[in-house]
Design a protein around this motif. Structure first.
Motif, PDB file in Angstrom:
ATOM      1  N   SER A 270     -19.055  -5.196 -29.129  1.00 63.57           N
ATOM      2  CA  SER A 270     -18.011  -5.980 -28.484  1.00 63.57           C
ATOM      3  C   SER A 270     -18.569  -7.229 -27.805  1.00 63.57           C
ATOM      4  N   LEU A 271     -19.890  -7.305 -27.682  1.00 64.04           N
ATOM      5  CA  LEU A 271     -20.540  -8.489 -27.107  1.00 64.04           C
ATOM      6  C   LEU A 271     -20.785  -9.582 -28.144  1.00 64.04           C
ATOM      7  N   GLU A 272     -20.400  -9.330 -29.375  1.00 59.80           N
ATOM      8  CA  GLU A 272     -20.696 -10.261 -30.470  1.00 59.80           C
ATOM      9  C   GLU A 272     -20.233 -11.687 -30.170  1.00 59.80           C
ATOM     10  N   GLU A 273     -18.999 -11.851 -29.724  1.00 61.85           N
ATOM     11  CA  GLU A 273     -18.479 -13.192 -29.440  1.00 61.85           C
ATOM     12  C   GLU A 273     -19.292 -13.872 -28.340  1.00 61.85           C
ATOM     13  N   ILE A 274     -19.629 -13.130 -27.305  1.00 55.52           N
ATOM     14  CA  ILE A 274     -20.402 -13.697 -26.196  1.00 55.52           C
ATOM     15  C   ILE A 274     -21.781 -14.123 -26.695  1.00 55.52           C
TER      16      ILE A 274
ATOM     17  N   GLU B 123     -20.810  -2.708 -16.643  1.00 59.62           N
ATOM     18  CA  GLU B 123     -20.145  -2.168 -17.837  1.00 59.62           C
ATOM     19  C   GLU B 123     -19.802  -3.297 -18.813  1.00 59.62           C
ATOM     20  N   ILE B 124     -20.103  -3.056 -20.082  1.00 61.40           N
ATOM     21  CA  ILE B 124     -19.868  -4.063 -21.111  1.00 61.40           C
ATOM     22  C   ILE B 124     -18.402  -4.446 -21.199  1.00 61.40           C
ATOM     23  N   ALA B 125     -17.516  -3.488 -21.108  1.00 59.54           N
ATOM     24  CA  ALA B 125     -16.075  -3.777 -21.186  1.00 59.54           C
ATOM     25  C   ALA B 125     -15.654  -4.741 -20.082  1.00 59.54           C
ATOM     26  N   GLU B 126     -16.236  -4.605 -18.895  1.00 63.31           N
ATOM     27  CA  GLU B 126     -15.921  -5.512 -17.783  1.00 63.31           C
ATOM     28  C   GLU B 126     -16.408  -6.922 -18.076  1.00 63.31           C
ATOM     29  N   ILE B 127     -17.610  -7.024 -18.640  1.00 64.09           N
ATOM     30  CA  ILE B 127     -18.168  -8.335 -18.981  1.00 64.09           C
ATOM     31  C   ILE B 127     -17.303  -9.022 -20.027  1.00 64.09           C
ATOM     32  N   VAL B 128     -16.920  -8.290 -21.060  1.00 61.30           N
ATOM     33  CA  VAL B 128     -16.097  -8.854 -22.135  1.00 61.30           C
ATOM     34  C   VAL B 128     -14.744  -9.297 -21.593  1.00 61.30           C
TER      35      VAL B 128
END
Length: 71
Positions: free
Chosen positions: A13-17, A41-46
């Motif tokens: 899910s970090l691909e776009e970033i 948390e990755i979801a929070e970052i995204v």
């Protein structure tokens, strides 16, 4: 879902970033970018990224520093 599968999906899910970080040209070492470790948390970052990237004053270097650490 195994723990390994969950981790792979979250990092995916970090691909776009990651693409935007590389495209910015501010980080010339791709290995450095790929080795960044999320500070929360990755979801929070995204979720935050989707909101703040639209701001004309958005600074990707500041965002990276706030949300990731290097090894």
């Amino acid at each position: 879902m195994t723990n390994k599968t969950k981790i792979v999906e979250e990092y995916g899910s970090l691909e776009e970033i990651i693409e935007d970080i590389v495209r910015s040209g501010k980080y010339t070492d791709i290995k450095y970018v790929l080795d960044l470790k999320p500070k929360r948390e990755i979801a929070e970052i995204v979720q935050e990224y989707k909101l703040v990237k639209k701001d004309p004053d958005f600074d990707i270097e500041e965002f990276v520093g706030r949300n990731f650490s290097s090894f």
